[in-house]
Design an enzyme around this catalytic site. Structure first.
Site, short mmCIF file in Angstrom:
data_model
loop_
_atom_site.label_atom_id
_atom_site.label_comp_id
_atom_site.label_asym_id
_atom_site.label_seq_id
_atom_site.Cartn_x
_atom_site.Cartn_y
_atom_site.Cartn_z
N SER A 41 0.82 -1.22 0.00
CA SER A 41 0.00 0.00 0.00
C SER A 41 0.85 1.26 0.00
O SER A 41 0.35 2.36 -0.28
CB SER A 41 -0.89 0.04 1.25
OG SER A 41 -1.71 -1.07 1.30
N CYS A 159 -10.26 -9.53 22.15
CA CYS A 159 -11.63 -9.02 22.24
C CYS A 159 -12.58 -9.99 22.96
O CYS A 159 -13.51 -9.56 23.63
CB CYS A 159 -12.16 -8.74 20.85
SG CYS A 159 -12.00 -10.12 19.73
N SER A 188 -16.55 -9.85 12.32
CA SER A 188 -15.58 -8.75 12.22
C SER A 188 -14.36 -9.04 13.08
O SER A 188 -13.29 -8.48 12.85
CB SER A 188 -16.21 -7.41 12.59
OG SER A 188 -16.72 -7.46 13.90
N ARG A 245 -17.75 -19.18 16.23
CA ARG A 245 -18.01 -18.07 15.29
C ARG A 245 -19.47 -18.13 14.87
O ARG A 245 -19.96 -19.19 14.46
CB ARG A 245 -17.10 -18.21 14.08
CG ARG A 245 -17.13 -17.02 13.16
CD ARG A 245 -16.44 -15.80 13.72
NE ARG A 245 -14.99 -15.94 13.73
CZ ARG A 245 -14.18 -15.13 14.41
NH1 ARG A 245 -14.66 -14.13 15.13
NH2 ARG A 245 -12.88 -15.33 14.39
N HIS A 252 -19.41 -9.57 20.41
CA HIS A 252 -19.12 -10.89 20.96
C HIS A 252 -20.00 -11.09 22.20
O HIS A 252 -20.00 -10.25 23.12
CB HIS A 252 -17.65 -10.99 21.38
CG HIS A 252 -16.69 -11.10 20.23
ND1 HIS A 252 -17.06 -11.13 18.91
CD2 HIS A 252 -15.33 -11.22 20.23
CE1 HIS A 252 -15.98 -11.24 18.15
NE2 HIS A 252 -14.92 -11.30 18.93
N ASN A 337 -16.80 -6.01 19.75
CA ASN A 337 -15.45 -6.56 19.58
C ASN A 337 -14.48 -5.64 18.86
O ASN A 337 -13.27 -5.72 19.10
CB ASN A 337 -15.53 -7.91 18.86
CG ASN A 337 -16.24 -7.83 17.53
OD1 ASN A 337 -17.41 -7.44 17.49
ND2 ASN A 337 -15.57 -8.17 16.45
N1 LIG Z 1 -9.52 -13.17 17.69
C1 LIG Z 1 -10.76 -12.46 17.79
C2 LIG Z 1 -10.56 -11.02 17.51
C3 LIG Z 1 -10.30 -10.33 18.78
O1 LIG Z 1 -9.36 -9.56 18.96
C4 LIG Z 1 -11.81 -13.04 16.87
O2 LIG Z 1 -11.42 -13.84 16.01
O3 LIG Z 1 -12.98 -12.73 17.04
#
Ligand SMILES: N[C@@H](CC=O)C(=O)O
Length: 365
Positions: A41, A159, A188, A245, A252, A337
Protein backbone atom coordinates in the site's frame (compact mmCIF):
# COMPACT_ATOMS: atom_id res chain seq x y z
CA UNK A 1 -0.29 24.88 15.80
CA UNK A 2 -2.33 22.05 17.30
CA UNK A 3 -1.31 20.99 20.80
CA UNK A 4 -2.64 17.49 20.22
CA UNK A 5 -0.29 14.50 20.38
CA UNK A 6 0.79 13.42 16.89
CA UNK A 7 -0.22 9.86 16.15
CA UNK A 8 0.80 7.38 13.46
CA UNK A 9 -1.20 4.26 12.66
CA UNK A 10 0.86 1.23 11.69
CA UNK A 11 -1.29 -1.13 9.66
CA UNK A 12 -3.77 1.67 9.02
CA UNK A 13 -5.33 0.15 5.90
CA UNK A 14 -6.85 -2.99 7.51
CA UNK A 15 -10.13 -3.26 9.39
CA UNK A 16 -8.76 -2.34 12.82
CA UNK A 17 -6.64 0.42 11.27
CA UNK A 18 -9.78 1.84 9.64
CA UNK A 19 -11.52 1.72 13.01
CA UNK A 20 -8.64 3.73 14.56
CA UNK A 21 -8.96 6.34 11.81
CA UNK A 22 -12.70 6.64 12.36
CA UNK A 23 -12.35 6.92 16.15
CA UNK A 24 -9.55 9.46 16.00
CA UNK A 25 -11.33 11.89 13.67
CA UNK A 26 -11.92 14.93 15.92
CA UNK A 27 -10.31 13.28 18.96
CA UNK A 28 -9.69 16.02 21.56
CA UNK A 29 -6.14 14.86 22.48
CA UNK A 30 -4.76 12.97 19.45
CA UNK A 31 -4.27 13.89 15.80
CA UNK A 32 -3.50 11.30 13.13
CA UNK A 33 -0.53 12.71 11.23
CA UNK A 34 0.34 9.61 9.22
CA UNK A 35 -0.74 6.14 8.25
CA UNK A 36 1.79 3.42 7.50
CA UNK A 37 1.39 -0.05 6.05
CA UNK A 38 3.32 -2.77 4.30
CA UNK A 39 5.08 -2.19 0.97
CA UNK A 40 1.95 -3.11 -1.03
CA UNK A 41 0.00 0.00 0.00
CA UNK A 42 2.96 2.31 0.54
CA UNK A 43 3.26 5.32 -1.72
CA UNK A 44 -0.46 5.31 -2.60
CA UNK A 45 -3.01 7.84 -1.45
CA UNK A 46 -4.97 6.34 1.46
CA UNK A 47 -8.24 6.42 -0.48
CA UNK A 48 -6.60 4.48 -3.33
CA UNK A 49 -4.86 2.02 -1.03
CA UNK A 50 -8.18 0.97 0.57
CA UNK A 51 -10.33 1.35 -2.53
CA UNK A 52 -13.18 -1.17 -2.34
CA UNK A 53 -11.94 -2.26 1.13
CA UNK A 54 -13.39 0.47 3.38
CA UNK A 55 -15.36 -1.60 5.91
CA UNK A 56 -16.68 1.02 8.33
CA UNK A 57 -20.37 1.93 8.37
CA UNK A 58 -19.49 5.65 8.32
CA UNK A 59 -17.77 7.28 5.30
CA UNK A 60 -13.99 7.51 5.13
CA UNK A 61 -12.96 10.72 6.97
CA UNK A 62 -11.85 13.52 4.62
CA UNK A 63 -8.63 14.18 6.56
CA UNK A 64 -7.15 10.78 5.67
CA UNK A 65 -8.17 10.45 2.01
CA UNK A 66 -5.23 12.34 0.52
CA UNK A 67 -2.58 11.15 2.97
CA UNK A 68 0.18 9.19 1.26
CA UNK A 69 0.62 5.84 2.98
CA UNK A 70 4.12 5.38 4.43
CA UNK A 71 6.11 2.15 4.31
CA UNK A 72 6.45 0.97 7.94
CA UNK A 73 9.86 -0.44 7.20
CA UNK A 74 11.53 1.73 4.56
CA UNK A 75 10.17 5.05 5.88
CA UNK A 76 10.99 4.16 9.49
CA UNK A 77 13.23 7.19 10.25
CA UNK A 78 10.75 9.65 8.79
CA UNK A 79 7.83 8.11 10.67
CA UNK A 80 9.78 8.18 13.94
CA UNK A 81 10.61 11.86 13.43
CA UNK A 82 6.97 12.84 12.83
CA UNK A 83 5.01 11.17 15.61
CA UNK A 84 4.65 11.31 19.41
CA UNK A 85 3.37 7.72 19.51
CA UNK A 86 1.85 5.04 17.29
CA UNK A 87 -1.07 2.62 17.36
CA UNK A 88 -0.17 -0.77 15.92
CA UNK A 89 -2.86 -2.67 13.98
CA UNK A 90 -0.48 -4.60 11.75
CA UNK A 91 -1.69 -7.94 10.45
CA UNK A 92 1.40 -10.12 10.02
CA UNK A 93 2.99 -13.20 11.60
CA UNK A 94 3.62 -12.68 15.32
CA UNK A 95 7.42 -12.70 15.18
CA UNK A 96 7.36 -9.91 12.58
CA UNK A 97 4.90 -7.84 14.63
CA UNK A 98 7.07 -8.29 17.72
CA UNK A 99 10.11 -7.07 15.81
CA UNK A 100 8.24 -4.03 14.40
CA UNK A 101 6.82 -3.02 17.80
CA UNK A 102 10.20 -3.35 19.49
CA UNK A 103 11.96 -1.44 16.73
CA UNK A 104 9.63 1.55 17.15
CA UNK A 105 9.76 1.41 20.97
CA UNK A 106 13.58 1.33 20.88
CA UNK A 107 13.50 4.42 18.65
CA UNK A 108 11.69 6.22 21.54
CA UNK A 109 8.20 5.89 20.04
CA UNK A 110 5.57 4.58 22.49
CA UNK A 111 3.57 1.78 20.83
CA UNK A 112 -0.04 1.05 21.82
CA UNK A 113 -0.87 -2.24 20.18
CA UNK A 114 -3.97 -4.14 19.27
CA UNK A 115 -1.92 -7.26 18.53
CA UNK A 116 -1.30 -10.40 20.54
CA UNK A 117 2.44 -10.64 19.76
CA UNK A 118 3.60 -8.95 22.99
CA UNK A 119 0.73 -9.95 25.30
CA UNK A 120 2.93 -12.40 27.18
CA UNK A 121 6.17 -10.39 27.18
CA UNK A 122 6.62 -10.21 30.98
CA UNK A 123 7.39 -6.47 31.21
CA UNK A 124 4.77 -5.36 28.65
CA UNK A 125 1.54 -4.23 30.31
CA UNK A 126 -1.65 -5.72 28.88
CA UNK A 127 -4.39 -3.44 30.08
CA UNK A 128 -8.12 -2.91 30.33
CA UNK A 129 -8.02 0.57 31.90
CA UNK A 130 -10.96 -0.11 34.24
CA UNK A 131 -9.41 -3.37 35.48
CA UNK A 132 -5.63 -3.13 35.84
CA UNK A 133 -4.35 0.44 35.29
CA UNK A 134 -1.65 -0.22 37.93
CA UNK A 135 0.12 -2.55 35.49
CA UNK A 136 1.41 0.55 33.65
CA UNK A 137 4.02 0.73 36.42
CA UNK A 138 5.89 -2.12 34.72
CA UNK A 139 6.79 0.28 31.90
CA UNK A 140 9.75 1.61 33.87
CA UNK A 141 11.29 -1.89 33.92
CA UNK A 142 10.54 -2.37 30.22
CA UNK A 143 12.28 0.91 29.45
CA UNK A 144 15.35 -0.29 31.37
CA UNK A 145 15.41 -3.48 29.26
CA UNK A 146 14.93 -1.57 25.99
CA UNK A 147 17.37 1.17 26.98
CA UNK A 148 14.79 3.90 26.28
CA UNK A 149 13.64 7.08 27.98
CA UNK A 150 10.19 7.41 26.41
CA UNK A 151 9.72 4.37 24.12
CA UNK A 152 7.74 1.34 25.34
CA UNK A 153 5.05 -1.12 24.24
CA UNK A 154 1.63 -1.41 25.87
CA UNK A 155 -1.04 -3.81 24.59
CA UNK A 156 -4.72 -4.59 24.93
CA UNK A 157 -6.11 -8.09 25.48
CA UNK A 158 -8.13 -10.21 23.06
CA UNK A 159 -11.63 -9.02 22.24
CA UNK A 160 -13.29 -12.28 23.36
CA UNK A 161 -12.55 -11.78 27.07
CA UNK A 162 -14.22 -8.39 27.32
CA UNK A 163 -17.75 -9.77 27.41
CA UNK A 164 -17.16 -11.63 30.71
CA UNK A 165 -13.93 -10.42 32.39
CA UNK A 166 -15.28 -7.01 33.52
CA UNK A 167 -18.31 -8.80 35.03
CA UNK A 168 -16.08 -11.18 37.01
CA UNK A 169 -13.71 -8.38 37.98
CA UNK A 170 -16.53 -6.42 39.59
CA UNK A 171 -17.22 -9.51 41.77
CA UNK A 172 -13.62 -10.08 42.90
CA UNK A 173 -14.44 -9.77 46.61
CA UNK A 174 -16.65 -12.87 46.40
CA UNK A 175 -13.75 -14.92 44.97
CA UNK A 176 -14.84 -16.31 41.60
CA UNK A 177 -13.11 -19.72 41.58
CA UNK A 178 -14.45 -21.65 38.59
CA UNK A 179 -15.72 -20.12 35.34
CA UNK A 180 -17.13 -21.88 32.29
CA UNK A 181 -17.70 -19.54 29.34
CA UNK A 182 -18.87 -20.07 25.77
CA UNK A 183 -18.29 -17.14 23.45
CA UNK A 184 -20.36 -16.42 20.35
CA UNK A 185 -18.04 -14.28 18.25
CA UNK A 186 -18.83 -11.89 15.41
CA UNK A 187 -17.20 -12.21 12.01
CA UNK A 188 -15.58 -8.75 12.22
CA UNK A 189 -13.32 -10.35 14.87
CA UNK A 190 -11.73 -12.19 11.95
CA UNK A 191 -11.48 -8.91 10.01
CA UNK A 192 -14.27 -9.99 7.65
CA UNK A 193 -17.68 -8.90 6.40
CA UNK A 194 -20.44 -11.21 5.09
CA UNK A 195 -19.47 -10.27 1.51
CA UNK A 196 -15.99 -11.55 2.17
CA UNK A 197 -17.11 -14.59 4.11
CA UNK A 198 -20.38 -15.85 2.52
CA UNK A 199 -19.88 -19.23 4.21
CA UNK A 200 -20.84 -17.51 7.47
CA UNK A 201 -24.36 -16.58 6.31
CA UNK A 202 -26.82 -18.74 8.29
CA UNK A 203 -23.92 -20.76 9.65
CA UNK A 204 -21.95 -21.45 12.84
CA UNK A 205 -18.32 -22.54 12.87
CA UNK A 206 -17.22 -24.11 16.16
CA UNK A 207 -13.54 -23.22 15.84
CA UNK A 208 -11.49 -20.02 16.09
CA UNK A 209 -7.77 -20.77 16.01
CA UNK A 210 -5.97 -19.99 19.29
CA UNK A 211 -9.03 -18.27 20.76
CA UNK A 212 -9.88 -20.66 23.57
CA UNK A 213 -6.40 -20.48 25.05
CA UNK A 214 -6.47 -16.64 24.92
CA UNK A 215 -9.94 -16.57 26.46
CA UNK A 216 -8.88 -18.81 29.35
CA UNK A 217 -5.46 -17.30 30.09
CA UNK A 218 -5.62 -13.58 29.36
CA UNK A 219 -8.03 -12.69 32.21
CA UNK A 220 -5.48 -14.20 34.63
CA UNK A 221 -2.79 -11.91 33.31
CA UNK A 222 -5.06 -8.88 33.81
CA UNK A 223 -5.49 -9.94 37.45
CA UNK A 224 -1.75 -10.56 37.89
CA UNK A 225 0.75 -8.64 40.06
CA UNK A 226 4.03 -6.94 39.30
CA UNK A 227 6.91 -8.88 40.89
CA UNK A 228 10.59 -8.16 40.16
CA UNK A 229 9.69 -5.96 37.19
CA UNK A 230 7.43 -8.55 35.57
CA UNK A 231 3.71 -9.28 35.47
CA UNK A 232 3.02 -12.59 37.19
CA UNK A 233 -0.45 -13.89 36.21
CA UNK A 234 -3.01 -14.76 38.89
CA UNK A 235 -3.63 -18.47 39.42
CA UNK A 236 -7.37 -18.31 39.90
CA UNK A 237 -10.17 -18.53 38.95
CA UNK A 238 -9.89 -21.61 36.76
CA UNK A 239 -11.47 -20.63 33.43
CA UNK A 240 -12.52 -22.97 30.65
CA UNK A 241 -13.91 -21.69 27.34
CA UNK A 242 -15.40 -22.71 24.03
CA UNK A 243 -15.25 -20.09 21.28
CA UNK A 244 -17.71 -20.23 18.40
CA UNK A 245 -18.01 -18.07 15.29
CA UNK A 246 -21.61 -16.96 14.67
CA UNK A 247 -23.33 -15.06 11.84
CA UNK A 248 -23.17 -11.63 13.48
CA UNK A 249 -21.24 -8.67 12.07
CA UNK A 250 -20.16 -6.91 15.30
CA UNK A 251 -20.52 -8.01 18.94
CA UNK A 252 -19.12 -10.89 20.96
CA UNK A 253 -21.57 -12.56 23.37
CA UNK A 254 -20.56 -14.88 26.23
CA UNK A 255 -22.71 -17.37 28.16
CA UNK A 256 -21.03 -17.78 31.54
CA UNK A 257 -21.33 -20.13 34.54
CA UNK A 258 -19.50 -19.25 37.75
CA UNK A 259 -18.79 -20.65 41.22
CA UNK A 260 -17.64 -18.40 44.06
CA UNK A 261 -15.71 -18.96 47.29
CA UNK A 262 -18.32 -16.86 49.09
CA UNK A 263 -21.62 -17.03 47.19
CA UNK A 264 -23.19 -13.55 46.89
CA UNK A 265 -26.89 -12.86 46.54
CA UNK A 266 -28.31 -11.93 43.16
CA UNK A 267 -28.98 -8.40 44.45
CA UNK A 268 -25.37 -8.03 45.61
CA UNK A 269 -24.08 -9.09 42.19
CA UNK A 270 -26.28 -6.64 40.31
CA UNK A 271 -25.38 -3.84 42.70
CA UNK A 272 -21.63 -4.52 42.21
CA UNK A 273 -22.03 -4.53 38.43
CA UNK A 274 -24.04 -1.34 38.31
CA UNK A 275 -21.77 0.58 40.66
CA UNK A 276 -18.48 -0.60 39.16
CA UNK A 277 -16.19 2.29 38.21
CA UNK A 278 -12.54 2.48 37.26
CA UNK A 279 -9.80 5.04 36.74
CA UNK A 280 -11.11 6.05 33.25
CA UNK A 281 -14.42 7.10 34.80
CA UNK A 282 -12.67 8.93 37.67
CA UNK A 283 -10.40 10.77 35.20
CA UNK A 284 -13.27 11.31 32.78
CA UNK A 285 -11.13 10.15 29.85
CA UNK A 286 -12.58 11.17 26.46
CA UNK A 287 -13.44 7.60 25.33
CA UNK A 288 -14.45 6.24 28.74
CA UNK A 289 -18.03 5.02 29.06
CA UNK A 290 -19.86 6.91 31.80
CA UNK A 291 -21.29 3.62 33.05
CA UNK A 292 -18.95 0.74 32.14
CA UNK A 293 -21.38 -2.11 32.93
CA UNK A 294 -25.13 -2.07 32.42
CA UNK A 295 -27.38 -4.83 33.77
CA UNK A 296 -30.55 -5.44 31.76
CA UNK A 297 -33.52 -6.99 33.59
CA UNK A 298 -35.47 -8.20 30.53
CA UNK A 299 -35.27 -11.96 29.87
CA UNK A 300 -34.32 -11.46 26.23
CA UNK A 301 -31.35 -9.09 26.75
CA UNK A 302 -28.55 -8.37 26.04
CA UNK A 303 -29.15 -8.65 22.31
CA UNK A 304 -26.53 -7.82 19.71
CA UNK A 305 -28.93 -5.71 17.64
CA UNK A 306 -30.16 -3.67 20.60
CA UNK A 307 -27.16 -3.47 22.89
CA UNK A 308 -23.86 -3.76 21.01
CA UNK A 309 -23.47 0.02 20.73
CA UNK A 310 -24.12 0.68 24.43
CA UNK A 311 -21.92 3.64 25.53
CA UNK A 312 -20.65 4.06 21.93
CA UNK A 313 -19.52 0.45 21.90
CA UNK A 314 -17.27 0.98 24.94
CA UNK A 315 -19.59 -0.45 27.63
CA UNK A 316 -20.45 -4.03 28.54
CA UNK A 317 -24.06 -5.25 28.68
CA UNK A 318 -25.01 -8.05 31.06
CA UNK A 319 -28.26 -9.90 31.63
CA UNK A 320 -29.98 -13.19 32.46
CA UNK A 321 -28.35 -13.53 35.89
CA UNK A 322 -29.86 -16.50 37.68
CA UNK A 323 -28.95 -19.30 40.07
CA UNK A 324 -27.90 -22.55 38.44
CA UNK A 325 -28.45 -26.16 39.47
CA UNK A 326 -24.77 -27.09 39.03
CA UNK A 327 -22.90 -23.77 39.44
CA UNK A 328 -23.69 -20.86 41.77
CA UNK A 329 -24.85 -18.54 38.96
CA UNK A 330 -25.06 -18.14 35.20
CA UNK A 331 -25.35 -14.97 33.10
CA UNK A 332 -24.86 -13.56 29.60
CA UNK A 333 -22.46 -10.75 28.59
CA UNK A 334 -22.02 -8.73 25.39
CA UNK A 335 -19.32 -6.32 24.23
CA UNK A 336 -18.44 -4.66 20.93
CA UNK A 337 -15.45 -6.56 19.58
CA UNK A 338 -13.96 -3.89 17.31
CA UNK A 339 -14.70 -0.94 19.64
CA UNK A 340 -14.17 -1.94 23.31
CA UNK A 341 -12.50 -5.16 22.11
CA UNK A 342 -10.05 -3.60 19.65
CA UNK A 343 -9.39 -0.04 18.47
CA UNK A 344 -11.63 1.67 21.08
CA UNK A 345 -9.93 -0.24 23.90
CA UNK A 346 -6.51 0.80 22.56
CA UNK A 347 -7.55 4.47 22.27
CA UNK A 348 -8.73 4.36 25.90
CA UNK A 349 -5.35 2.91 26.94
CA UNK A 350 -3.57 5.73 25.08
CA UNK A 351 -5.76 8.29 26.87
CA UNK A 352 -4.81 6.74 30.21
CA UNK A 353 -1.12 6.73 29.22
CA UNK A 354 -1.33 10.42 28.36
CA UNK A 355 -3.27 11.31 31.50
CA UNK A 356 -0.67 9.54 33.63
CA UNK A 357 2.32 11.10 31.86
CA UNK A 358 3.63 8.01 30.03
CA UNK A 359 3.05 9.58 26.61
CA UNK A 360 4.05 13.21 26.22
CA UNK A 361 4.78 15.49 23.25
CA UNK A 362 8.26 14.62 21.99
CA UNK A 363 9.38 18.22 21.71
CA UNK A 364 8.52 18.87 25.35
CA UNK A 365 11.32 16.51 26.45
N1 LIG B 1 -9.52 -13.17 17.69
C1 LIG B 1 -10.76 -12.46 17.79
C2 LIG B 1 -10.56 -11.02 17.51
C3 LIG B 1 -10.30 -10.33 18.78
O1 LIG B 1 -9.36 -9.56 18.96
C4 LIG B 1 -11.81 -13.04 16.87
O2 LIG B 1 -11.42 -13.84 16.01
O3 LIG B 1 -12.98 -12.73 17.04
Amino acid sequence: MSDKLRVGILGGTGMVGQRFITLLENHPWFEVVLVAASGRSAGKLYEDAVEGRWKMQTPMPEFVKKMTVYDMDKDFDEIVSKVDFVFCAVNMPKDQIKAIEERYAKAEVPVVSNNSANRWTPDVPMVVPEINPEHLEVIKYQRERLGTKRGFICVKPNCSIQSYTPALNALKEFGPKLVVATTYQAISGAGKTFEQWPEMVENIIPYIGGEEEKSEKEPLRLWGKIEDGKIVPASDPVITCQCIRVPVLDGHTAAVFVNFEKKPTKEQIIEKWRSFKGVPQELNLPSAPKQFIQYLEEDDRPQVKLDVNYENGMGVSLGRLREDSVFDYKFVGLSHNTLRGAAGGAVLIAELLKAQGYITPKDAE
